[in-house]
Scaffold this motif. Structure first.
Motif, PDB file in Angstrom:
ATOM      1  N   LEU A 166     -41.980  -5.550  69.726  1.00 34.28           N
ATOM      2  CA  LEU A 166     -41.318  -6.006  70.829  1.00 34.28           C
ATOM      3  C   LEU A 166     -42.012  -7.516  71.062  1.00 34.28           C
ATOM      4  CD1 LEU A 166     -39.168  -5.850  73.004  1.00 34.28           C
ATOM      5  CD2 LEU A 166     -40.960  -4.662  74.267  1.00 34.28           C
ATOM      6  N   ALA A 167     -43.157  -7.593  71.213  1.00 26.95           N
ATOM      7  CA  ALA A 167     -43.713  -8.748  71.285  1.00 26.95           C
ATOM      8  C   ALA A 167     -43.247  -9.993  70.345  1.00 26.95           C
ATOM      9  CB  ALA A 167     -45.212  -8.906  71.206  1.00 26.95           C
ATOM     10  N   GLY A 168     -43.174  -9.681  68.951  1.00 27.61           N
ATOM     11  CA  GLY A 168     -42.625 -10.343  68.116  1.00 27.61           C
ATOM     12  C   GLY A 168     -40.993 -10.561  68.240  1.00 27.61           C
ATOM     13  N   VAL A 169     -40.321  -9.644  68.832  1.00 32.25           N
ATOM     14  CA  VAL A 169     -38.867  -9.789  68.803  1.00 32.25           C
ATOM     15  C   VAL A 169     -38.599 -10.958  70.192  1.00 32.25           C
ATOM     16  CG1 VAL A 169     -36.843  -8.887  69.745  1.00 32.25           C
ATOM     17  CG2 VAL A 169     -37.991  -7.709  68.180  1.00 32.25           C
ATOM     18  N   GLU A 170     -39.393 -10.952  71.192  1.00 37.60           N
ATOM     19  CA  GLU A 170     -39.640 -11.774  72.312  1.00 37.60           C
ATOM     20  C   GLU A 170     -39.951 -13.330  71.888  1.00 37.60           C
ATOM     21  OE1 GLU A 170     -42.121  -9.724  74.843  1.00 37.60           O
ATOM     22  OE2 GLU A 170     -40.360  -8.533  75.850  1.00 37.60           O
ATOM     23  N   LYS A 171     -40.772 -13.454  70.761  1.00 31.20           N
ATOM     24  CA  LYS A 171     -41.156 -14.718  70.347  1.00 31.20           C
ATOM     25  C   LYS A 171     -40.004 -15.152  69.564  1.00 31.20           C
ATOM     26  CE  LYS A 171     -46.097 -14.037  70.054  1.00 31.20           C
ATOM     27  NZ  LYS A 171     -47.326 -13.812  69.360  1.00 31.20           N
ATOM     28  N   THR A 224     -30.658  -8.420  70.776  1.00 24.48           N
ATOM     29  CA  THR A 224     -30.402  -7.417  71.865  1.00 24.48           C
ATOM     30  C   THR A 224     -30.427  -6.035  71.105  1.00 24.48           C
ATOM     31  OG1 THR A 224     -28.810  -8.889  73.084  1.00 24.48           O
ATOM     32  CG2 THR A 224     -28.412  -6.753  73.374  1.00 24.48           C
ATOM     33  N   ARG A 225     -29.913  -5.920  70.047  1.00 25.43           N
ATOM     34  CA  ARG A 225     -30.086  -4.443  69.445  1.00 25.43           C
ATOM     35  C   ARG A 225     -31.260  -4.082  69.094  1.00 25.43           C
ATOM     36  NH1 ARG A 225     -24.870  -6.214  67.022  1.00 25.43           N
ATOM     37  NH2 ARG A 225     -25.818  -7.026  64.998  1.00 25.43           N
ATOM     38  N   LEU A 226     -32.010  -4.981  68.569  1.00 26.63           N
ATOM     39  CA  LEU A 226     -33.567  -4.672  68.046  1.00 26.63           C
ATOM     40  C   LEU A 226     -34.384  -4.076  69.271  1.00 26.63           C
ATOM     41  CD1 LEU A 226     -34.925  -7.425  65.894  1.00 26.63           C
ATOM     42  CD2 LEU A 226     -35.125  -5.044  65.648  1.00 26.63           C
ATOM     43  N   LYS A 227     -34.098  -4.844  70.686  1.00 30.13           N
ATOM     44  CA  LYS A 227     -34.783  -4.287  71.844  1.00 30.13           C
ATOM     45  C   LYS A 227     -34.106  -2.987  72.313  1.00 30.13           C
ATOM     46  CE  LYS A 227     -35.686  -8.759  74.014  1.00 30.13           C
ATOM     47  NZ  LYS A 227     -35.545  -9.695  75.334  1.00 30.13           N
ATOM     48  N   SER A 228     -33.103  -2.714  72.179  1.00 31.39           N
ATOM     49  CA  SER A 228     -32.323  -1.500  72.389  1.00 31.39           C
ATOM     50  C   SER A 228     -33.040  -0.470  71.603  1.00 31.39           C
ATOM     51  CB  SER A 228     -30.780  -1.419  72.221  1.00 31.39           C
ATOM     52  OG  SER A 228     -30.150  -0.340  72.433  1.00 31.39           O
ATOM     53  N   PHE A 249     -34.037   7.079  61.342  1.00 28.73           N
ATOM     54  CA  PHE A 249     -32.727   6.101  61.592  1.00 28.73           C
ATOM     55  C   PHE A 249     -32.942   4.904  62.383  1.00 28.73           C
ATOM     56  CE2 PHE A 249     -28.634   5.216  63.797  1.00 28.73           C
ATOM     57  CZ  PHE A 249     -27.849   5.041  62.693  1.00 28.73           C
ATOM     58  N   LEU A 250     -33.594   5.054  63.430  1.00 29.18           N
ATOM     59  CA  LEU A 250     -33.721   3.788  64.311  1.00 29.18           C
ATOM     60  C   LEU A 250     -34.564   2.829  63.655  1.00 29.18           C
ATOM     61  CD1 LEU A 250     -34.526   5.167  67.748  1.00 29.18           C
ATOM     62  CD2 LEU A 250     -32.760   3.953  67.284  1.00 29.18           C
ATOM     63  N   GLY A 251     -35.576   3.293  62.744  1.00 34.81           N
ATOM     64  CA  GLY A 251     -36.518   2.584  61.929  1.00 34.81           C
ATOM     65  C   GLY A 251     -35.485   1.813  60.848  1.00 34.81           C
ATOM     66  N   GLN A 252     -34.600   2.531  60.169  1.00 36.48           N
ATOM     67  CA  GLN A 252     -33.612   1.901  59.429  1.00 36.48           C
ATOM     68  C   GLN A 252     -32.782   0.704  60.095  1.00 36.48           C
ATOM     69  OE1 GLN A 252     -31.345   4.679  57.024  1.00 36.48           O
ATOM     70  NE2 GLN A 252     -32.711   6.096  57.508  1.00 36.48           N
ATOM     71  N   GLU A 253     -32.281   1.097  61.089  1.00 38.42           N
ATOM     72  CA  GLU A 253     -31.643  -0.028  61.860  1.00 38.42           C
ATOM     73  C   GLU A 253     -32.410  -1.139  62.524  1.00 38.42           C
ATOM     74  OE1 GLU A 253     -28.054   0.419  62.497  1.00 38.42           O
ATOM     75  OE2 GLU A 253     -28.562   1.795  60.974  1.00 38.42           O
ATOM     76  N   MET A 254     -33.555  -1.104  62.808  1.00 32.10           N
ATOM     77  CA  MET A 254     -34.209  -2.194  63.153  1.00 32.10           C
ATOM     78  C   MET A 254     -34.721  -3.187  61.854  1.00 32.10           C
ATOM     79  SD  MET A 254     -37.697  -0.151  65.228  1.00 32.10           S
ATOM     80  CE  MET A 254     -37.267   0.832  66.422  1.00 32.10           C
ATOM     81  N   LEU A 255     -34.670  -2.509  60.641  1.00 26.44           N
ATOM     82  CA  LEU A 255     -35.057  -3.045  59.385  1.00 26.44           C
ATOM     83  C   LEU A 255     -33.764  -3.915  59.216  1.00 26.44           C
ATOM     84  CD1 LEU A 255     -37.348  -3.484  57.477  1.00 26.44           C
ATOM     85  CD2 LEU A 255     -36.101  -1.753  56.147  1.00 26.44           C
ATOM     86  N   ARG A 256     -32.627  -3.329  59.514  1.00 21.71           N
ATOM     87  CA  ARG A 256     -31.204  -4.049  59.097  1.00 21.71           C
ATOM     88  C   ARG A 256     -31.206  -5.379  60.111  1.00 21.71           C
ATOM     89  NH1 ARG A 256     -26.199  -0.225  59.540  1.00 21.71           N
ATOM     90  NH2 ARG A 256     -27.381   0.518  57.852  1.00 21.71           N
TER      91      ARG A 256
END
Length: 292
Positions: A166-171, A224-228, A249-256
């Motif tokens: 999450l810290a990386g996504v915010e950056k 937005t989707r990553l944070k979700s 499954f969420l891990g797959q979606e984050m990777l996508r």
């Protein structure tokens, strides 16, 4: 809190005229896979046994081992007199044919194992089962507790990974504000390379091109989707249900989403952060393989 799929429990108890030793071991598996090592006379109870086990374990490769000792001699041993008679006639024929001096003795007949038949009565089996079930449930409760303790450790690791992600996504989100500026600079450089120096480009035309390209490179939806996904994963980690497949499954979606950000990015900073995010997601998915 999530539970691990790995665990082991052993319970030894004397109940009634029986001594029970119950061992349950579970390992990682995509689904629920049960194997039983039980006394033959309990095979008629195997479906009930598996049904009870599924109350405690939803996912994993589970091996159950049950040993039962009778502290009082059960009335289970019978001799098949017809088979004894058949063996006797066969041996008598051999003795007579070969003119052997020794007659057929009882000890000769008892050497054949199939003259004995061991079979518990339905009443005895029910008695064994009724004493067994509480001990079996105790072993399963201990297994669940072991899996829960291991799950707490996994949960702590997963939360740490998600916090870093999450810290990386915010950056990435902060750097994304610079995308139009980067495109403007890059486009101006390309224009200066292609056009002669005495030809100028209208600023409004240039801005329109920048706006068009920036729209295609917009990564706000992915962020937005990553944070979700991260928020949902944190919620599932607190669940007491079987959520391992959902977390994977969420891990797959984050990777996508991170791959999409990488494909759109012209920012070195964003690309590096997205690559770091992919490493974290890989660590997340590796840990999730242990979650029920």
């Amino acid at each position: 809190m999530i539970k691990s799929m790995t665990g082991f429990s052993r319970v030894e108890r004397v109940s009634g005229p029986y001594h029970f030793r119950v061992e349950v071991k579970s390992l990682n598996s995509k689904g629920l896979n049960i194997t039983n090592q039980i006394p033959g006379y309990l095979s008629m109870k195997e479906l009930e046994m598996n049904s009870i086990l599924q109350e405690y374990v939803k996912r994993g490769k589970v091996h159950l081992r049950v040993q039962i000792k009778f502290l009082e001699p059960p009335k289970v041993l019978e001799i098949d007199k017809n088979i004894v008679q058949a063996y006797y006639s066969m041996l008598e024929d051999v003795v007579n044919t070969l003119s052997l001096p020794e007659p057929v003795k009882l000890s000769d007949l008892l050497m054949f194992r199939d003259v004995f038949r061991m079979e518990l009565s339905d009443e005895e089996i029910e008695n064994v089962w009724n004493h067994f079930v509480p001990i079996f449930r105790e072993a399963l409760e201990k297994l669940v507790e072991e899996r829960r303790k291991e799950g707490e450790r996994i949960a702590a690791d997963l939360k740490k990974i998600l916090k870093d992600l999450l810290a990386g996504v915010e950056k990435i989100e902060k750097h994304s504000d610079q995308i139009p500026i980067l495109y403007r600079e890059k486009l101006k450089e390309e224009v200066e390379k292609i056009l002669p120096q005495d030809i100028s480009v209208r600023e409004d035309v240039l801005e329109n091109h920048i706006a068009f390209i920036s729209t295609k490179a917009d990564i706000r939806e992915e962020i937005t989707r990553l944070k979700s996904h991260i928020k949902r994963a944190l919620e599932l980690i607190e669940s007491d249900s079987s959520v391992g497949l959902n977390l994977d499954f969420l891990g797959q979606e984050m990777l996508r989403e991170l791959n999409t950000i990488l494909s759109k990015s012209i920012s070195v900073d964003i690309s590096n952060l997205a690559l770091e995010g992919k490493v974290l997601v890989s660590q997340f998915r590796e840990q999730v393989q242990n979650v029920e």
